[in-house]
Design an enzyme around this catalytic site. Structure first.
Site, PDB file in Angstrom:
ATOM      1  CG  HIS A 124      -1.895   0.985   1.408  1.00  0.00           C
ATOM      2  ND1 HIS A 124      -1.630   2.287   1.775  1.00  0.00           N
ATOM      3  CD2 HIS A 124      -3.243   0.909   1.257  1.00  0.00           C
ATOM      4  CE1 HIS A 124      -2.771   2.960   1.838  1.00  0.00           C
ATOM      5  NE2 HIS A 124      -3.767   2.154   1.523  1.00  0.00           N
ATOM      6  CG  ASP A 201       0.596  -2.461   6.107  1.00  0.00           C
ATOM      7  OD1 ASP A 201      -0.390  -2.612   6.855  1.00  0.00           O
ATOM      8  OD2 ASP A 201       0.564  -1.771   5.078  1.00  0.00           O
ATOM      9  CD  GLN A 204      -6.871  -4.595   4.033  1.00  0.00           C
ATOM     10  OE1 GLN A 204      -7.804  -5.370   4.260  1.00  0.00           O
ATOM     11  NE2 GLN A 204      -7.069  -3.322   3.769  1.00  0.00           N
ATOM     12  CE  LYS A 227      -7.508  -0.345   6.272  1.00  0.00           C
ATOM     13  NZ  LYS A 227      -7.961   0.069   4.975  1.00  0.00           N
ATOM     14  CB  CYS A 365      -3.717   3.191  -1.548  1.00  0.00           C
ATOM     15  SG  CYS A 365      -4.866   4.522  -1.255  1.00  0.00           S
TER      16      CYS A 365
HETATM   17  N1  PLP Z   1      -1.728  -0.720   4.527  1.00  0.00           N
HETATM   18  C1  PLP Z   1      -2.687  -1.474   3.980  1.00  0.00           C
HETATM   19  C2  PLP Z   1      -2.358  -2.856   3.516  1.00  0.00           C
HETATM   20  C3  PLP Z   1      -3.975  -0.978   3.861  1.00  0.00           C
HETATM   21  O1  PLP Z   1      -4.930  -1.731   3.313  1.00  0.00           O
HETATM   22  C4  PLP Z   1      -4.256   0.326   4.312  1.00  0.00           C
HETATM   23  C5  PLP Z   1      -5.596   0.908   4.119  1.00  0.00           C
HETATM   24  O2  PLP Z   1      -6.342   0.521   3.280  1.00  0.00           O
HETATM   25  C6  PLP Z   1      -3.222   1.066   4.886  1.00  0.00           C
HETATM   26  C7  PLP Z   1      -1.975   0.518   4.972  1.00  0.00           C
HETATM   27  C8  PLP Z   1      -3.459   2.451   5.404  1.00  0.00           C
HETATM   28  O3  PLP Z   1      -4.350   2.404   6.470  1.00  0.00           O
HETATM   29  P1  PLP Z   1      -4.892   3.753   7.133  1.00  0.00           P
HETATM   30  O4  PLP Z   1      -5.403   4.587   5.993  1.00  0.00           O
HETATM   31  O5  PLP Z   1      -5.966   3.293   8.045  1.00  0.00           O
HETATM   32  O6  PLP Z   1      -3.740   4.389   7.822  1.00  0.00           O
END
Ligand code: PLP
Length: 407
Positions: A124, A201, A204, A227, A365
């Site tokens: 992401h 990270d 998910q 999430k 993203c």
């Molecule tokens: N990393 C992953 C794999 C994500 O799916 C997301 C959000 O969709 C993020 C990071 C960023 O999360 P946040 O916008 O809640 O900080």
């Protein structure tokens, strides 16, 4: 078989019982954000209705009550992740902030020109850009593990990309765009054999199965409250004590100090060193309520339902024909990323919305990943444990209709 008490579970989510464009709302955008059950909503309103006060600094009753609940929430997160200590749990605003914090503190202090940071081709943007910013500032180099056609990591390249310059590994646990569950334990083991710290990270993964940071042996784990069926605006950075202790603070201000004079400030111990300013008390309490809720349902129940939905949806979507799936790893979570041949993902998403079905379309993203597959984006249906077989059926019949409309 789907779980039997699904309707009872759905009663905990008032938002699901609505109509959109005159149709029952089918929410299949759970990878973007999970819905909130009543106990989460109630815990937040109870805080504001009954005991709102600022935490830590007050001697009065309500401040102490708020502090107790706030720190109890930290303990709930500790147990949720199976962290060894509660001071290893740092409140953040979400996954994005957690990664930025590590890049800006650990990265700035310990990385130097020529050092290499290893990420993967399915990150992401939140796990790309903070490292790129660090590279620009310090002259470090970003290395990227390629993604294979089926949406898994090219593990041979992973091993080859490790060099004597590698200083940090930052990997997505489960891909938001493909659903791929990465072999992170193997990756962590290899990185540790070379004394390289690893950040996972977990945006998910934390919403699909139980996380055990001690078993994973990751050095950092980040995720977002929203999430995991908790509130927006709150998240968590887990870090091993040995790393957090040697990292400088991220932000300066109240709460994170021990003593302040105009000549010199000394910093508070963990976790407060990383928590400048009034924290998000209500949402920390709300997040703990979400975790309690998850445990009341049970990961086994949630996982069984999601597995059923993913398998059923995959089978049914392939029967339609003319649909290409992106991300067919044998190890994956409940994300179905696809394109109907000849139809732009935005058109598919817009028409599904008119049918009351919420999916996400676009690059998710993860623009470099879309570039890897030479596509502008995909349509992504993502399931949670409260989704039903009937909702998958609605998606499938919607897609069939769209195909006949265009082709
Ligand atoms: N990393 C992953 C794999 C994500 O799916 C997301 C959000 O969709 C993020 C990071 C960023 O999360 P946040 O916008 O809640 O900080």
């Amino acid at each position: 078989m789907s779980i039997k008490n699904i309707e009872a579970i759905r009663m905990d989510f008032p938002v699901l019982h609505q109509k959109v464009h005159g149709k029952p709302w089918v929410y299949l955008d759970n990878a973007a954000s999970g819905q909130k059950p009543l106990p989460v909503i109630n815990a937040i309103s109870e805080y504001y209705l009954k005991y709102h006060s600022n935490v830590h600094r007050g001697v009065h009753y309500m401040s102490q009550l708020a502090t107790d609940k706030f720190e109890a929430a930290r303990k709930t997160v500790q147990h949720f992740l199976n962290a060894e200590h509660d001071h290893e749990i740092i409140w953040t605003t979400g996954t994005t902030e957690g990664i930025n914090l590590v890049a800006a503190t650990y990265g700035r202090k310990f990385l130097k020109e020529g050092d290499e940071i290893l990420i993967t081709g399915m990150e992401h943007h939140a796990n790309i850009v903070p490292w790129q910013m660090l590279c620009e500032e310090k002259g470090c180099v970003l290395r990227v593990v390629p993604v294979l056609e089926n949406g898994t990591l090219d593990m041979a390249s992973f091993y080859e990309l490790f060099s004597d310059k590698t200083r940090f590994l930052s990997v997505v646990h489960v891909s938001n765009a493909l659903g791929t569950l990465n072999p992170v334990k193997e990756m962590i083991k290899h990185a540790h054999s070379k004394n390289i710290p690893v950040l996972l990270d977990g945006a998910q993964s934390s919403c699909h199965f139980a996380i055990d940071v001690q078993d994973l042996d990751c050095d950092f784990f980040v995720f977002s409250g929203h999430k995991v069926f908790g509130p927006t605006g709150i998240g968590v950075l887990y870090g091993k004590t040995e790393y957090l202790e040697k990292m400088p603070p991220y932000k300066g201000g109240g709460e994170m100090i021990e003593t302040v004079t105009f000549e010199k400030t000394t910093y508070a111990g963990l976790p407060f060193k990383f928590e400048a300013g009034t924290p998000d008390i209500a949402n920390a309490i709300g997040l703990a309520a979400a975790m309690d809720y998850i445990h009341s349902i049970g990961w086994d129940v949630m996982e069984a339902q999601e597995k059923f939905l993913l398998e059923y949806a995959t089978e049914e979507i392939l029967k339609i024909g003319g649909i290409k799936l992106y991300g067919t790893s044998p190890e994956k979570c409940s994300v179905l990323s696809f394109l109907i041949e000849g139809i732009h993902p935005y058109d598919t998403g817009t028409i599904l919305d008119k049918m009351g079905i919420a999916v996400r379309t676009g690059h998710h993203c993860a623009q470099p990943l879309m570039g890897r597959f030479c596509i502008p984006g995909t349509v992504r249906a993502s399931f949670a444990f409260y989704n039903t077989k009937e909702e998958v059926d609605a998606l499938i019949s919607g897609l069939k209709r769209i195909k006949t409309m265009f082709l």
